[in-house]
Scaffold this active site. Structure first.
Site, short mmCIF file in Angstrom:
data_model
loop_
_atom_site.label_atom_id
_atom_site.label_comp_id
_atom_site.label_asym_id
_atom_site.label_seq_id
_atom_site.Cartn_x
_atom_site.Cartn_y
_atom_site.Cartn_z
N GLY A 55 -151.35 75.37 -53.13
CA GLY A 55 -152.44 74.58 -52.59
C GLY A 55 -151.92 73.23 -52.12
O GLY A 55 -150.72 73.03 -51.93
N HIS A 70 -152.86 55.88 -23.01
CA HIS A 70 -151.69 56.72 -22.70
C HIS A 70 -150.44 55.86 -22.70
O HIS A 70 -150.42 54.78 -22.11
CB HIS A 70 -151.87 57.38 -21.33
CG HIS A 70 -150.67 58.16 -20.91
ND1 HIS A 70 -150.40 59.42 -21.40
CD2 HIS A 70 -149.65 57.86 -20.06
CE1 HIS A 70 -149.28 59.87 -20.86
NE2 HIS A 70 -148.81 58.93 -20.04
#
Length: 474
Positions: free
Chosen positions: A190, A453
């Protein structure tokens, strides 16, 4: 008995407890916290913060190892594990001082002892008075109007194998190690087990992961679990899935532990980390003096506002057995306080809670993945966007670690019902998705929001546009 009558007494000074206490103080209430160890709880001292501090050291180690890929040649380097641990301790202590300062700032009384809920007595017509027992044997009573139980959880041992804190260890033990083992077997694939697997393989430890289920990370999508498994295997981790262990499977020797897996294979390791989950700290806090109900595992049952069967007693955090995440515990604590003091809260929607796995590469998700949705009979459609199309991800990461984002749409109403990702900075990107879901935003709104960007978050913009058949780069 304390001379003060508190509006609220909180049992447990972990994330749920101290955040709830601060919120109650903000509402003008008198508040006390009873904590038998250190304020900050598991997250600060034995969980989130120390593990992420060590994962950062592992990240730096990995960057140095792979530096030649970026045109930087490092001929030789060494790992100073003691310095890593010292840095971890320094970070924890700094944040611990910060929590203590918050208690003083918000005028919250802290009682360092073991707290238990008392039943009705001559001091109180209802259960809820808190008895605080100190290490010196003395005790005192804290009368109050409300109680919040936030006692957290502890590592769960195997039914047939307890921790010996030497060969068979818990996550608590691992975080206190003074030197790295040569090898470790991790029982449990897990979140906890895999974060330590990612950490230790990068620090040069031989790692084996043994998982009882058919695959690791059963609550994440199959594609994401496979991507992480493949990545960890490439870095040297050995996996044994669908592997059932019993008492005869494990032999503890002087220098190592031998584990028989899948009937015929043997795993040898210096240490065995049991990471199969956690159990609630509710067995010795006086629940027998109340009307509070618990489930078979001992987790406290609450309603949507964290209220127990005793209307003046609430519970929040890991001890209620919902999503065992620090940020979820904080929200539960705030909801409990606002409900008890008539400041109507928004009930917690667990589907809107972000979940993160701080392995390398990182995993993050919110809502349902496609497998979950299909089990509920939801008519779904999925869209995927690879980080390979995102310039900043290509700059930052090698191709094998970049991963992808996947969104799940309910075709009946075109709503986004889940988003999962594996790749660079996923634990940060998921917060944008969490805001989108909280504001009930649409795919088009996500796609039309201008993203800087180059930035890794452009993947979410492209994914939103892709859903509307308007994607540019994916």
């Amino acid at each position: 008995m304390s001379e003060k009558q508190y509006d609220l007494v909180v049992l447990g000074g972990g994330t749920a407890g101290y955040v709830a206490a601060i919120r109650a103080s903000q509402l003008g209430k008198t508040v006390a916290i009873v904590e038998q160890s250190l304020l900050g709880g598991t997250c600060l001292h034995k969980g989130c913060i120390p593990t992420k501090a060590l994962l950062k050291s592992a990240e730096v180690t990995r960057t140095v190892k792979e530096s030649s890929n970026f045109g930087v040649n490092v001929d030789d380097f060494t790992i100073d594990f003691s310095k890593m641990m010292a840095r971890k301790t320094e970070i924890v202590e700094q944040m611990y001082k910060g929590v203590n300062a918050l208690m003083q700032k918000n005028h919250i009384d802290v009682y360092n002892g073991t707290g238990r809920i008392m039943g009705t007595s001559i001091f109180s017509p209802q259960s809820g008075t808190i008895s605080v027992e100190y290490n010196n044997g003395e005790s005192e009573l804290l009368p109050n109007q409300y109680v919040l139980i936030a006692t957290g959880t502890s590592p769960r041992p195997l039914p047939f194998l307890d921790f010996d804190n030497e060969h068979i260890i818990s996550s608590n033990d691992l975080l206190e190690m003074t030197e790295l083992p040569n090898s470790i077997a991790i029982i449990g694939g897990g979140v906890i087990g895999l974060e330590f697997a990612s950490l230790l393989i990068d620090l040069g430890v031989k790692v084996s992961v043994i998982e009882a289920n058919e695959r690791i990370l059963p609550t994440e999508s199959k594609q994401i679990a496979k991507f992480l498994k493949d990545n960890l295997e490439q870095r040297g981790v050995t996996f044994f899935e669908n592997c059932q262990l019993d008492e005869s499977s494990i032999s503890i020797n002087t220098d190592n532990v031998s584990i028989t897996v899948n009937n015929d294979q043997s795993v040898e390791a210096e240490k065995v980390l049991i990471a199969i989950g956690r159990m609630p700290n509710t067995s010795d806090i006086g629940l027998n003096n109340t009307k509070i109900k618990t489930d078979n595992a001992g987790y406290i049952e609450v309603n949507h506002f964290q209220q127990t069967e005793d209307a003046h007693i609430y519970a929040a955090g890991d001890c209620i057995g919902k999503l065992q995440l620090a940020h979820v515990a904080s929200k539960e604590g705030v909801i409990a306080v606002e409900h008890m003091f008539s400041t109507p809260p928004i009930p917690l929607d667990y589907n809107l809670m972000p979940k993160c796995v701080y392995t390398y590469p990182e995993i993050a998700s919110i809502g349902m993945n496609n497998e979950m949705a299909k089990t509920q009979g939801i008519n779904t459609r999925t869209y995927k966007a690879s980080f390979n199309a995102i310039g900043k991800a290509v700059i930052d990461e090698e191709a094998k670690q970049r991963g992808f984002c996947e969104v799940v749409i309910n075709q009946d109403n075109e709503e986004i019902i889940g988003l999962s990702m594996i790749g660079p900075h996923a634990s940060e990107l998921i917060n944008e998705a969490a805001l989108l879901q909280f504001m009930n935003g649409s795919a088009l709104e996500l796609g039309l929001t201008t993203h800087a960007h180059p930035s890794i978050s452009e993947v979410l913009m492209e994914l939103g546009l892709k859903i509307e058949n308007r994607a540019i780069h994916v």
